[in-house]
Design a protein around this motif. Structure first.
Motif, PDB file in Angstrom:
ATOM      1  N   MET A  33      -8.967   2.138 -12.035  1.00 33.42           N
ATOM      2  CA  MET A  33      -8.712   3.434 -11.556  1.00 33.42           C
ATOM      3  C   MET A  33      -8.154   3.431 -10.234  1.00 33.42           C
ATOM      4  O   MET A  33      -7.732   4.543  -9.799  1.00 33.42           O
ATOM      5  CB  MET A  33      -9.879   4.347 -11.679  1.00 33.42           C
ATOM      6  CG  MET A  33     -10.722   4.501 -13.047  1.00 33.42           C
ATOM      7  SD  MET A  33      -9.688   5.244 -14.322  1.00 33.42           S
ATOM      8  CE  MET A  33     -10.423   4.736 -15.911  1.00 33.42           C
ATOM      9  N   THR A  34      -8.159   2.411  -9.649  1.00 31.93           N
ATOM     10  CA  THR A  34      -7.659   1.930  -8.188  1.00 31.93           C
ATOM     11  C   THR A  34      -7.030   0.779  -8.226  1.00 31.93           C
ATOM     12  O   THR A  34      -7.199   0.005  -9.273  1.00 31.93           O
ATOM     13  CB  THR A  34      -8.696   2.211  -7.035  1.00 31.93           C
ATOM     14  OG1 THR A  34      -9.718   1.003  -7.591  1.00 31.93           O
ATOM     15  CG2 THR A  34      -9.399   3.583  -7.219  1.00 31.93           C
ATOM     16  N   GLY A  35      -6.363   0.331  -7.247  1.00 28.75           N
ATOM     17  CA  GLY A  35      -5.573  -0.638  -7.127  1.00 28.75           C
ATOM     18  C   GLY A  35      -4.293  -0.476  -7.599  1.00 28.75           C
ATOM     19  O   GLY A  35      -3.741   0.418  -8.112  1.00 28.75           O
ATOM     20  N   GLN A  36      -3.492  -1.815  -7.841  1.00 29.56           N
ATOM     21  CA  GLN A  36      -2.212  -2.020  -8.124  1.00 29.56           C
ATOM     22  C   GLN A  36      -1.847  -1.680  -9.635  1.00 29.56           C
ATOM     23  O   GLN A  36      -0.767  -1.309 -10.009  1.00 29.56           O
ATOM     24  CB  GLN A  36      -1.651  -3.057  -7.637  1.00 29.56           C
ATOM     25  CG  GLN A  36      -1.991  -4.407  -8.518  1.00 29.56           C
ATOM     26  CD  GLN A  36      -1.413  -5.685  -8.142  1.00 29.56           C
ATOM     27  OE1 GLN A  36      -0.368  -5.574  -7.654  1.00 29.56           O
ATOM     28  NE2 GLN A  36      -2.166  -6.758  -8.111  1.00 29.56           N
ATOM     29  N   TYR A  37      -2.859  -1.459 -10.380  1.00 28.88           N
ATOM     30  CA  TYR A  37      -2.477  -1.244 -11.828  1.00 28.88           C
ATOM     31  C   TYR A  37      -3.119   0.130 -12.226  1.00 28.88           C
ATOM     32  O   TYR A  37      -3.323   0.488 -13.490  1.00 28.88           O
ATOM     33  CB  TYR A  37      -3.077  -2.381 -12.780  1.00 28.88           C
ATOM     34  CG  TYR A  37      -2.953  -3.773 -12.426  1.00 28.88           C
ATOM     35  CD1 TYR A  37      -1.486  -4.312 -12.024  1.00 28.88           C
ATOM     36  CD2 TYR A  37      -3.774  -4.641 -12.095  1.00 28.88           C
ATOM     37  CE1 TYR A  37      -1.098  -5.313 -11.755  1.00 28.88           C
ATOM     38  CE2 TYR A  37      -3.306  -6.090 -11.870  1.00 28.88           C
ATOM     39  CZ  TYR A  37      -2.102  -6.447 -11.497  1.00 28.88           C
ATOM     40  OH  TYR A  37      -1.353  -7.451 -11.217  1.00 28.88           O
ATOM     41  N   ALA A  38      -3.655   0.826 -11.222  1.00 29.55           N
ATOM     42  CA  ALA A  38      -4.146   2.243 -11.421  1.00 29.55           C
ATOM     43  C   ALA A  38      -3.300   2.995 -12.416  1.00 29.55           C
ATOM     44  O   ALA A  38      -3.966   4.081 -12.922  1.00 29.55           O
ATOM     45  CB  ALA A  38      -4.304   2.856 -10.242  1.00 29.55           C
ATOM     46  N   SER A  39      -2.042   3.011 -12.612  1.00 25.87           N
ATOM     47  CA  SER A  39      -1.408   3.724 -13.607  1.00 25.87           C
ATOM     48  C   SER A  39      -2.036   3.645 -14.926  1.00 25.87           C
ATOM     49  O   SER A  39      -2.014   4.572 -15.795  1.00 25.87           O
ATOM     50  CB  SER A  39       0.043   3.353 -13.447  1.00 25.87           C
ATOM     51  OG  SER A  39       0.494   2.133 -13.779  1.00 25.87           O
ATOM     52  N   PHE A  40      -2.385   2.500 -15.412  1.00 25.69           N
ATOM     53  CA  PHE A  40      -3.101   2.158 -16.488  1.00 25.69           C
ATOM     54  C   PHE A  40      -4.354   2.904 -16.645  1.00 25.69           C
ATOM     55  O   PHE A  40      -4.722   3.241 -17.705  1.00 25.69           O
ATOM     56  CB  PHE A  40      -2.970   0.475 -16.819  1.00 25.69           C
ATOM     57  CG  PHE A  40      -1.745   0.275 -16.748  1.00 25.69           C
ATOM     58  CD1 PHE A  40      -0.999   0.580 -18.080  1.00 25.69           C
ATOM     59  CD2 PHE A  40      -1.378  -0.812 -16.341  1.00 25.69           C
ATOM     60  CE1 PHE A  40       0.178  -0.081 -18.518  1.00 25.69           C
ATOM     61  CE2 PHE A  40       0.068  -1.552 -16.258  1.00 25.69           C
ATOM     62  CZ  PHE A  40       0.736  -1.178 -17.455  1.00 25.69           C
ATOM     63  N   GLY A  41      -5.133   2.821 -15.816  1.00 20.34           N
ATOM     64  CA  GLY A  41      -6.165   3.482 -15.507  1.00 20.34           C
ATOM     65  C   GLY A  41      -6.199   5.020 -15.784  1.00 20.34           C
ATOM     66  O   GLY A  41      -7.018   5.714 -16.535  1.00 20.34           O
ATOM     67  N   GLU A  42      -5.418   5.449 -15.172  1.00 14.98           N
ATOM     68  CA  GLU A  42      -4.966   6.917 -15.229  1.00 14.98           C
ATOM     69  C   GLU A  42      -4.494   7.389 -16.566  1.00 14.98           C
ATOM     70  O   GLU A  42      -4.975   8.502 -17.241  1.00 14.98           O
ATOM     71  CB  GLU A  42      -3.754   7.411 -14.489  1.00 14.98           C
ATOM     72  CG  GLU A  42      -4.029   7.500 -12.948  1.00 14.98           C
ATOM     73  CD  GLU A  42      -2.873   7.561 -12.090  1.00 14.98           C
ATOM     74  OE1 GLU A  42      -1.744   7.939 -12.623  1.00 14.98           O
ATOM     75  OE2 GLU A  42      -2.938   7.449 -10.732  1.00 14.98           O
ATOM     76  N   GLN A  43      -3.830   6.489 -17.332  1.00 19.95           N
ATOM     77  CA  GLN A  43      -3.514   6.525 -18.863  1.00 19.95           C
ATOM     78  C   GLN A  43      -4.944   6.787 -19.647  1.00 19.95           C
ATOM     79  O   GLN A  43      -5.182   7.543 -20.472  1.00 19.95           O
ATOM     80  CB  GLN A  43      -2.719   5.467 -19.527  1.00 19.95           C
ATOM     81  CG  GLN A  43      -1.263   5.396 -18.897  1.00 19.95           C
ATOM     82  CD  GLN A  43      -0.366   4.139 -19.386  1.00 19.95           C
ATOM     83  OE1 GLN A  43      -0.894   3.304 -20.204  1.00 19.95           O
ATOM     84  NE2 GLN A  43       0.824   4.186 -18.920  1.00 19.95           N
TER      85      GLN A  43
END
Length: 367
Positions: A33-43
């Motif tokens: 949900m945070t960090g450089q891969y947060a876009s996937f957490g948002e998904q």
């Protein structure tokens, strides 16, 4: 006095029964949900929230409403275990997560020990189910050995005349995917010119790009995530290289193009058939778009994970761990991904992987 006391006991018992009957079912999703891969957490968050909203609007499950908890593991294995233990404390009975295989694998041991069903929408490393710690571990996405076979055979068939480099970010996902791709590419008769590793989170790939240029690499296969892959593309173009970048399902986010801009034109990647194109998913896709959410990547996979679990609970008549596992093992579930079921490892029986191409800010099937 005794009659009053008994009446009080009866009233308390009745209130307890009413409270129990109206109890909420607590479920969760967890990812970066945070960090450089947060876009996937948002998904994942978007998919889980919409699934919960739709199920509750339809009356809930067996008369009970769902409550969603969100966990942030930042794709870090230690943080993932901490999140799993937090979810135990919150009374979660189902986890639609995690995203990174390196998080899902250690967290699965906690869920198995505590009797919590886990269905990952996105963790593709074979070990997640091959070595699952209990029968309650499932996934609705494919596996790296499936994805690697498609990628490796495609590279050998389409780029046999080019020098190919295969690199990985040393994570469970990235290295696993790169290794499988290399294995199948070599089996198809094409050997890589260069095999390297890099460190996730780095920003400067000058040394790597210089080595690629020196080796006249025409195709770069990246076992890793969109942030690093996007930077590599930019830095290759800055050095005048027209090398084609090929990668896996971790590029299924608009953030990839936000990093590369037009320099990402022609990037290839493997991903499962796009669920947004499924007729059965059309009403849900429309719901997302009305809210200004593009259900790309793993949005619908997370939605489907919740759908499958919810239908299994309905079939079982309760959230009992063993009963729900039996329902998941035996059932076929109508989801936004299509009709799906699980094999004896907990892997989903859905079509595998296909190739996509990034062009003009969007990705679609390779023509």
């Amino acid at each position: 006095m005794k009659k009053i006391l008994m009446a009080g006991v009866a009233m308390s018992f009745g209130m307890a029964m009413t409270s129990a009957a109206l109890a909420d079912i607590v479920i969760a999703t967890a990812g970066p949900m945070t960090g450089q891969y947060a876009s996937f957490g948002e998904q994942m968050k978007a998919g889980a929230e919409q699934a919960v909203a739709d199920i509750n609007a339809a009356g809930g499950i067996n008369g009970e409403k769902l409550v969603l908890e969100i966990g942030d593991d930042a794709c870090d294995p230690k943080q993932a275990v901490a999140v799993a233990n937090q979810m135990v404390g919150k009374g979660v009975v189902f986890m639609a997560g995690h995203f990174c295989s390196g998080s899902s694998i250690p967290a699965s041991a906690v869920y198995a020990e505590e009797g919590i069903i886990q269905i990952s929408p996105a963790s593709t490393n074979p070990k997640f189910t091959d070595e699952r710690p209990g029968p309650g571990t499932f996934r609705v996405c494919g596996r790296d050995d499936q994805q690697g076979q498609v990628a490796g055979e495609y590279l050998a068939a389409n780029f046999g005349d080019k020098n190919i480099a295969i690199i990985n970010d040393k994570t469970a996902y990235g290295k696993g995917l790169a290794d499988e791709t290399q294995k199948y590419m070599e089996a198809a008769g094409k050997k890589p010119t260069l095999v390297e590793s890099y460190t996730a989170g780095e920003k400067d790939y000058t040394a790597l790009v210089s080595k690629l240029k020196q080796e006249n690499i025409g195709v770069l296969y990246v076992g890793g995530y969109h942030t690093e892959a996007g930077l590599m593309v930019r830095q290759m173009r800055d050095q005048g290289m027209d090398t084609i970048l090929v990668s896996g399902d971790a590029l299924v986010t608009d953030e990839y193009w936000a990093i590369t801009g037009d320099q990402g034109e022609g990037t290839l990647m493997t991903f499962s058939p796009d669920p947004r194109k499924n007729e059965v998913a059309a009403p849900v896709v429309a719901e997302f778009k009305e809210k200004g959410i593009e259900p790309e990547g793993y949005v619908l996979y997370t939605y489907a994970a919740v759908q499958a679990w919810a239908d299994a609970v309905k079939a079982a008549g309760s959230t009992d761990y063993d009963a729900v596992i039996a329902a998941l093992d035996e059932g076929t579930f109508k989801t936004v991904l299509g009709d799906l079921s699980f094999d004896d490892k907990g892997d989903v029986t859905l079509p595998g992987y296909v190739f996509y191409e990034w062009s003009k800010g969007k990705y679609d099937y390779v023509k």
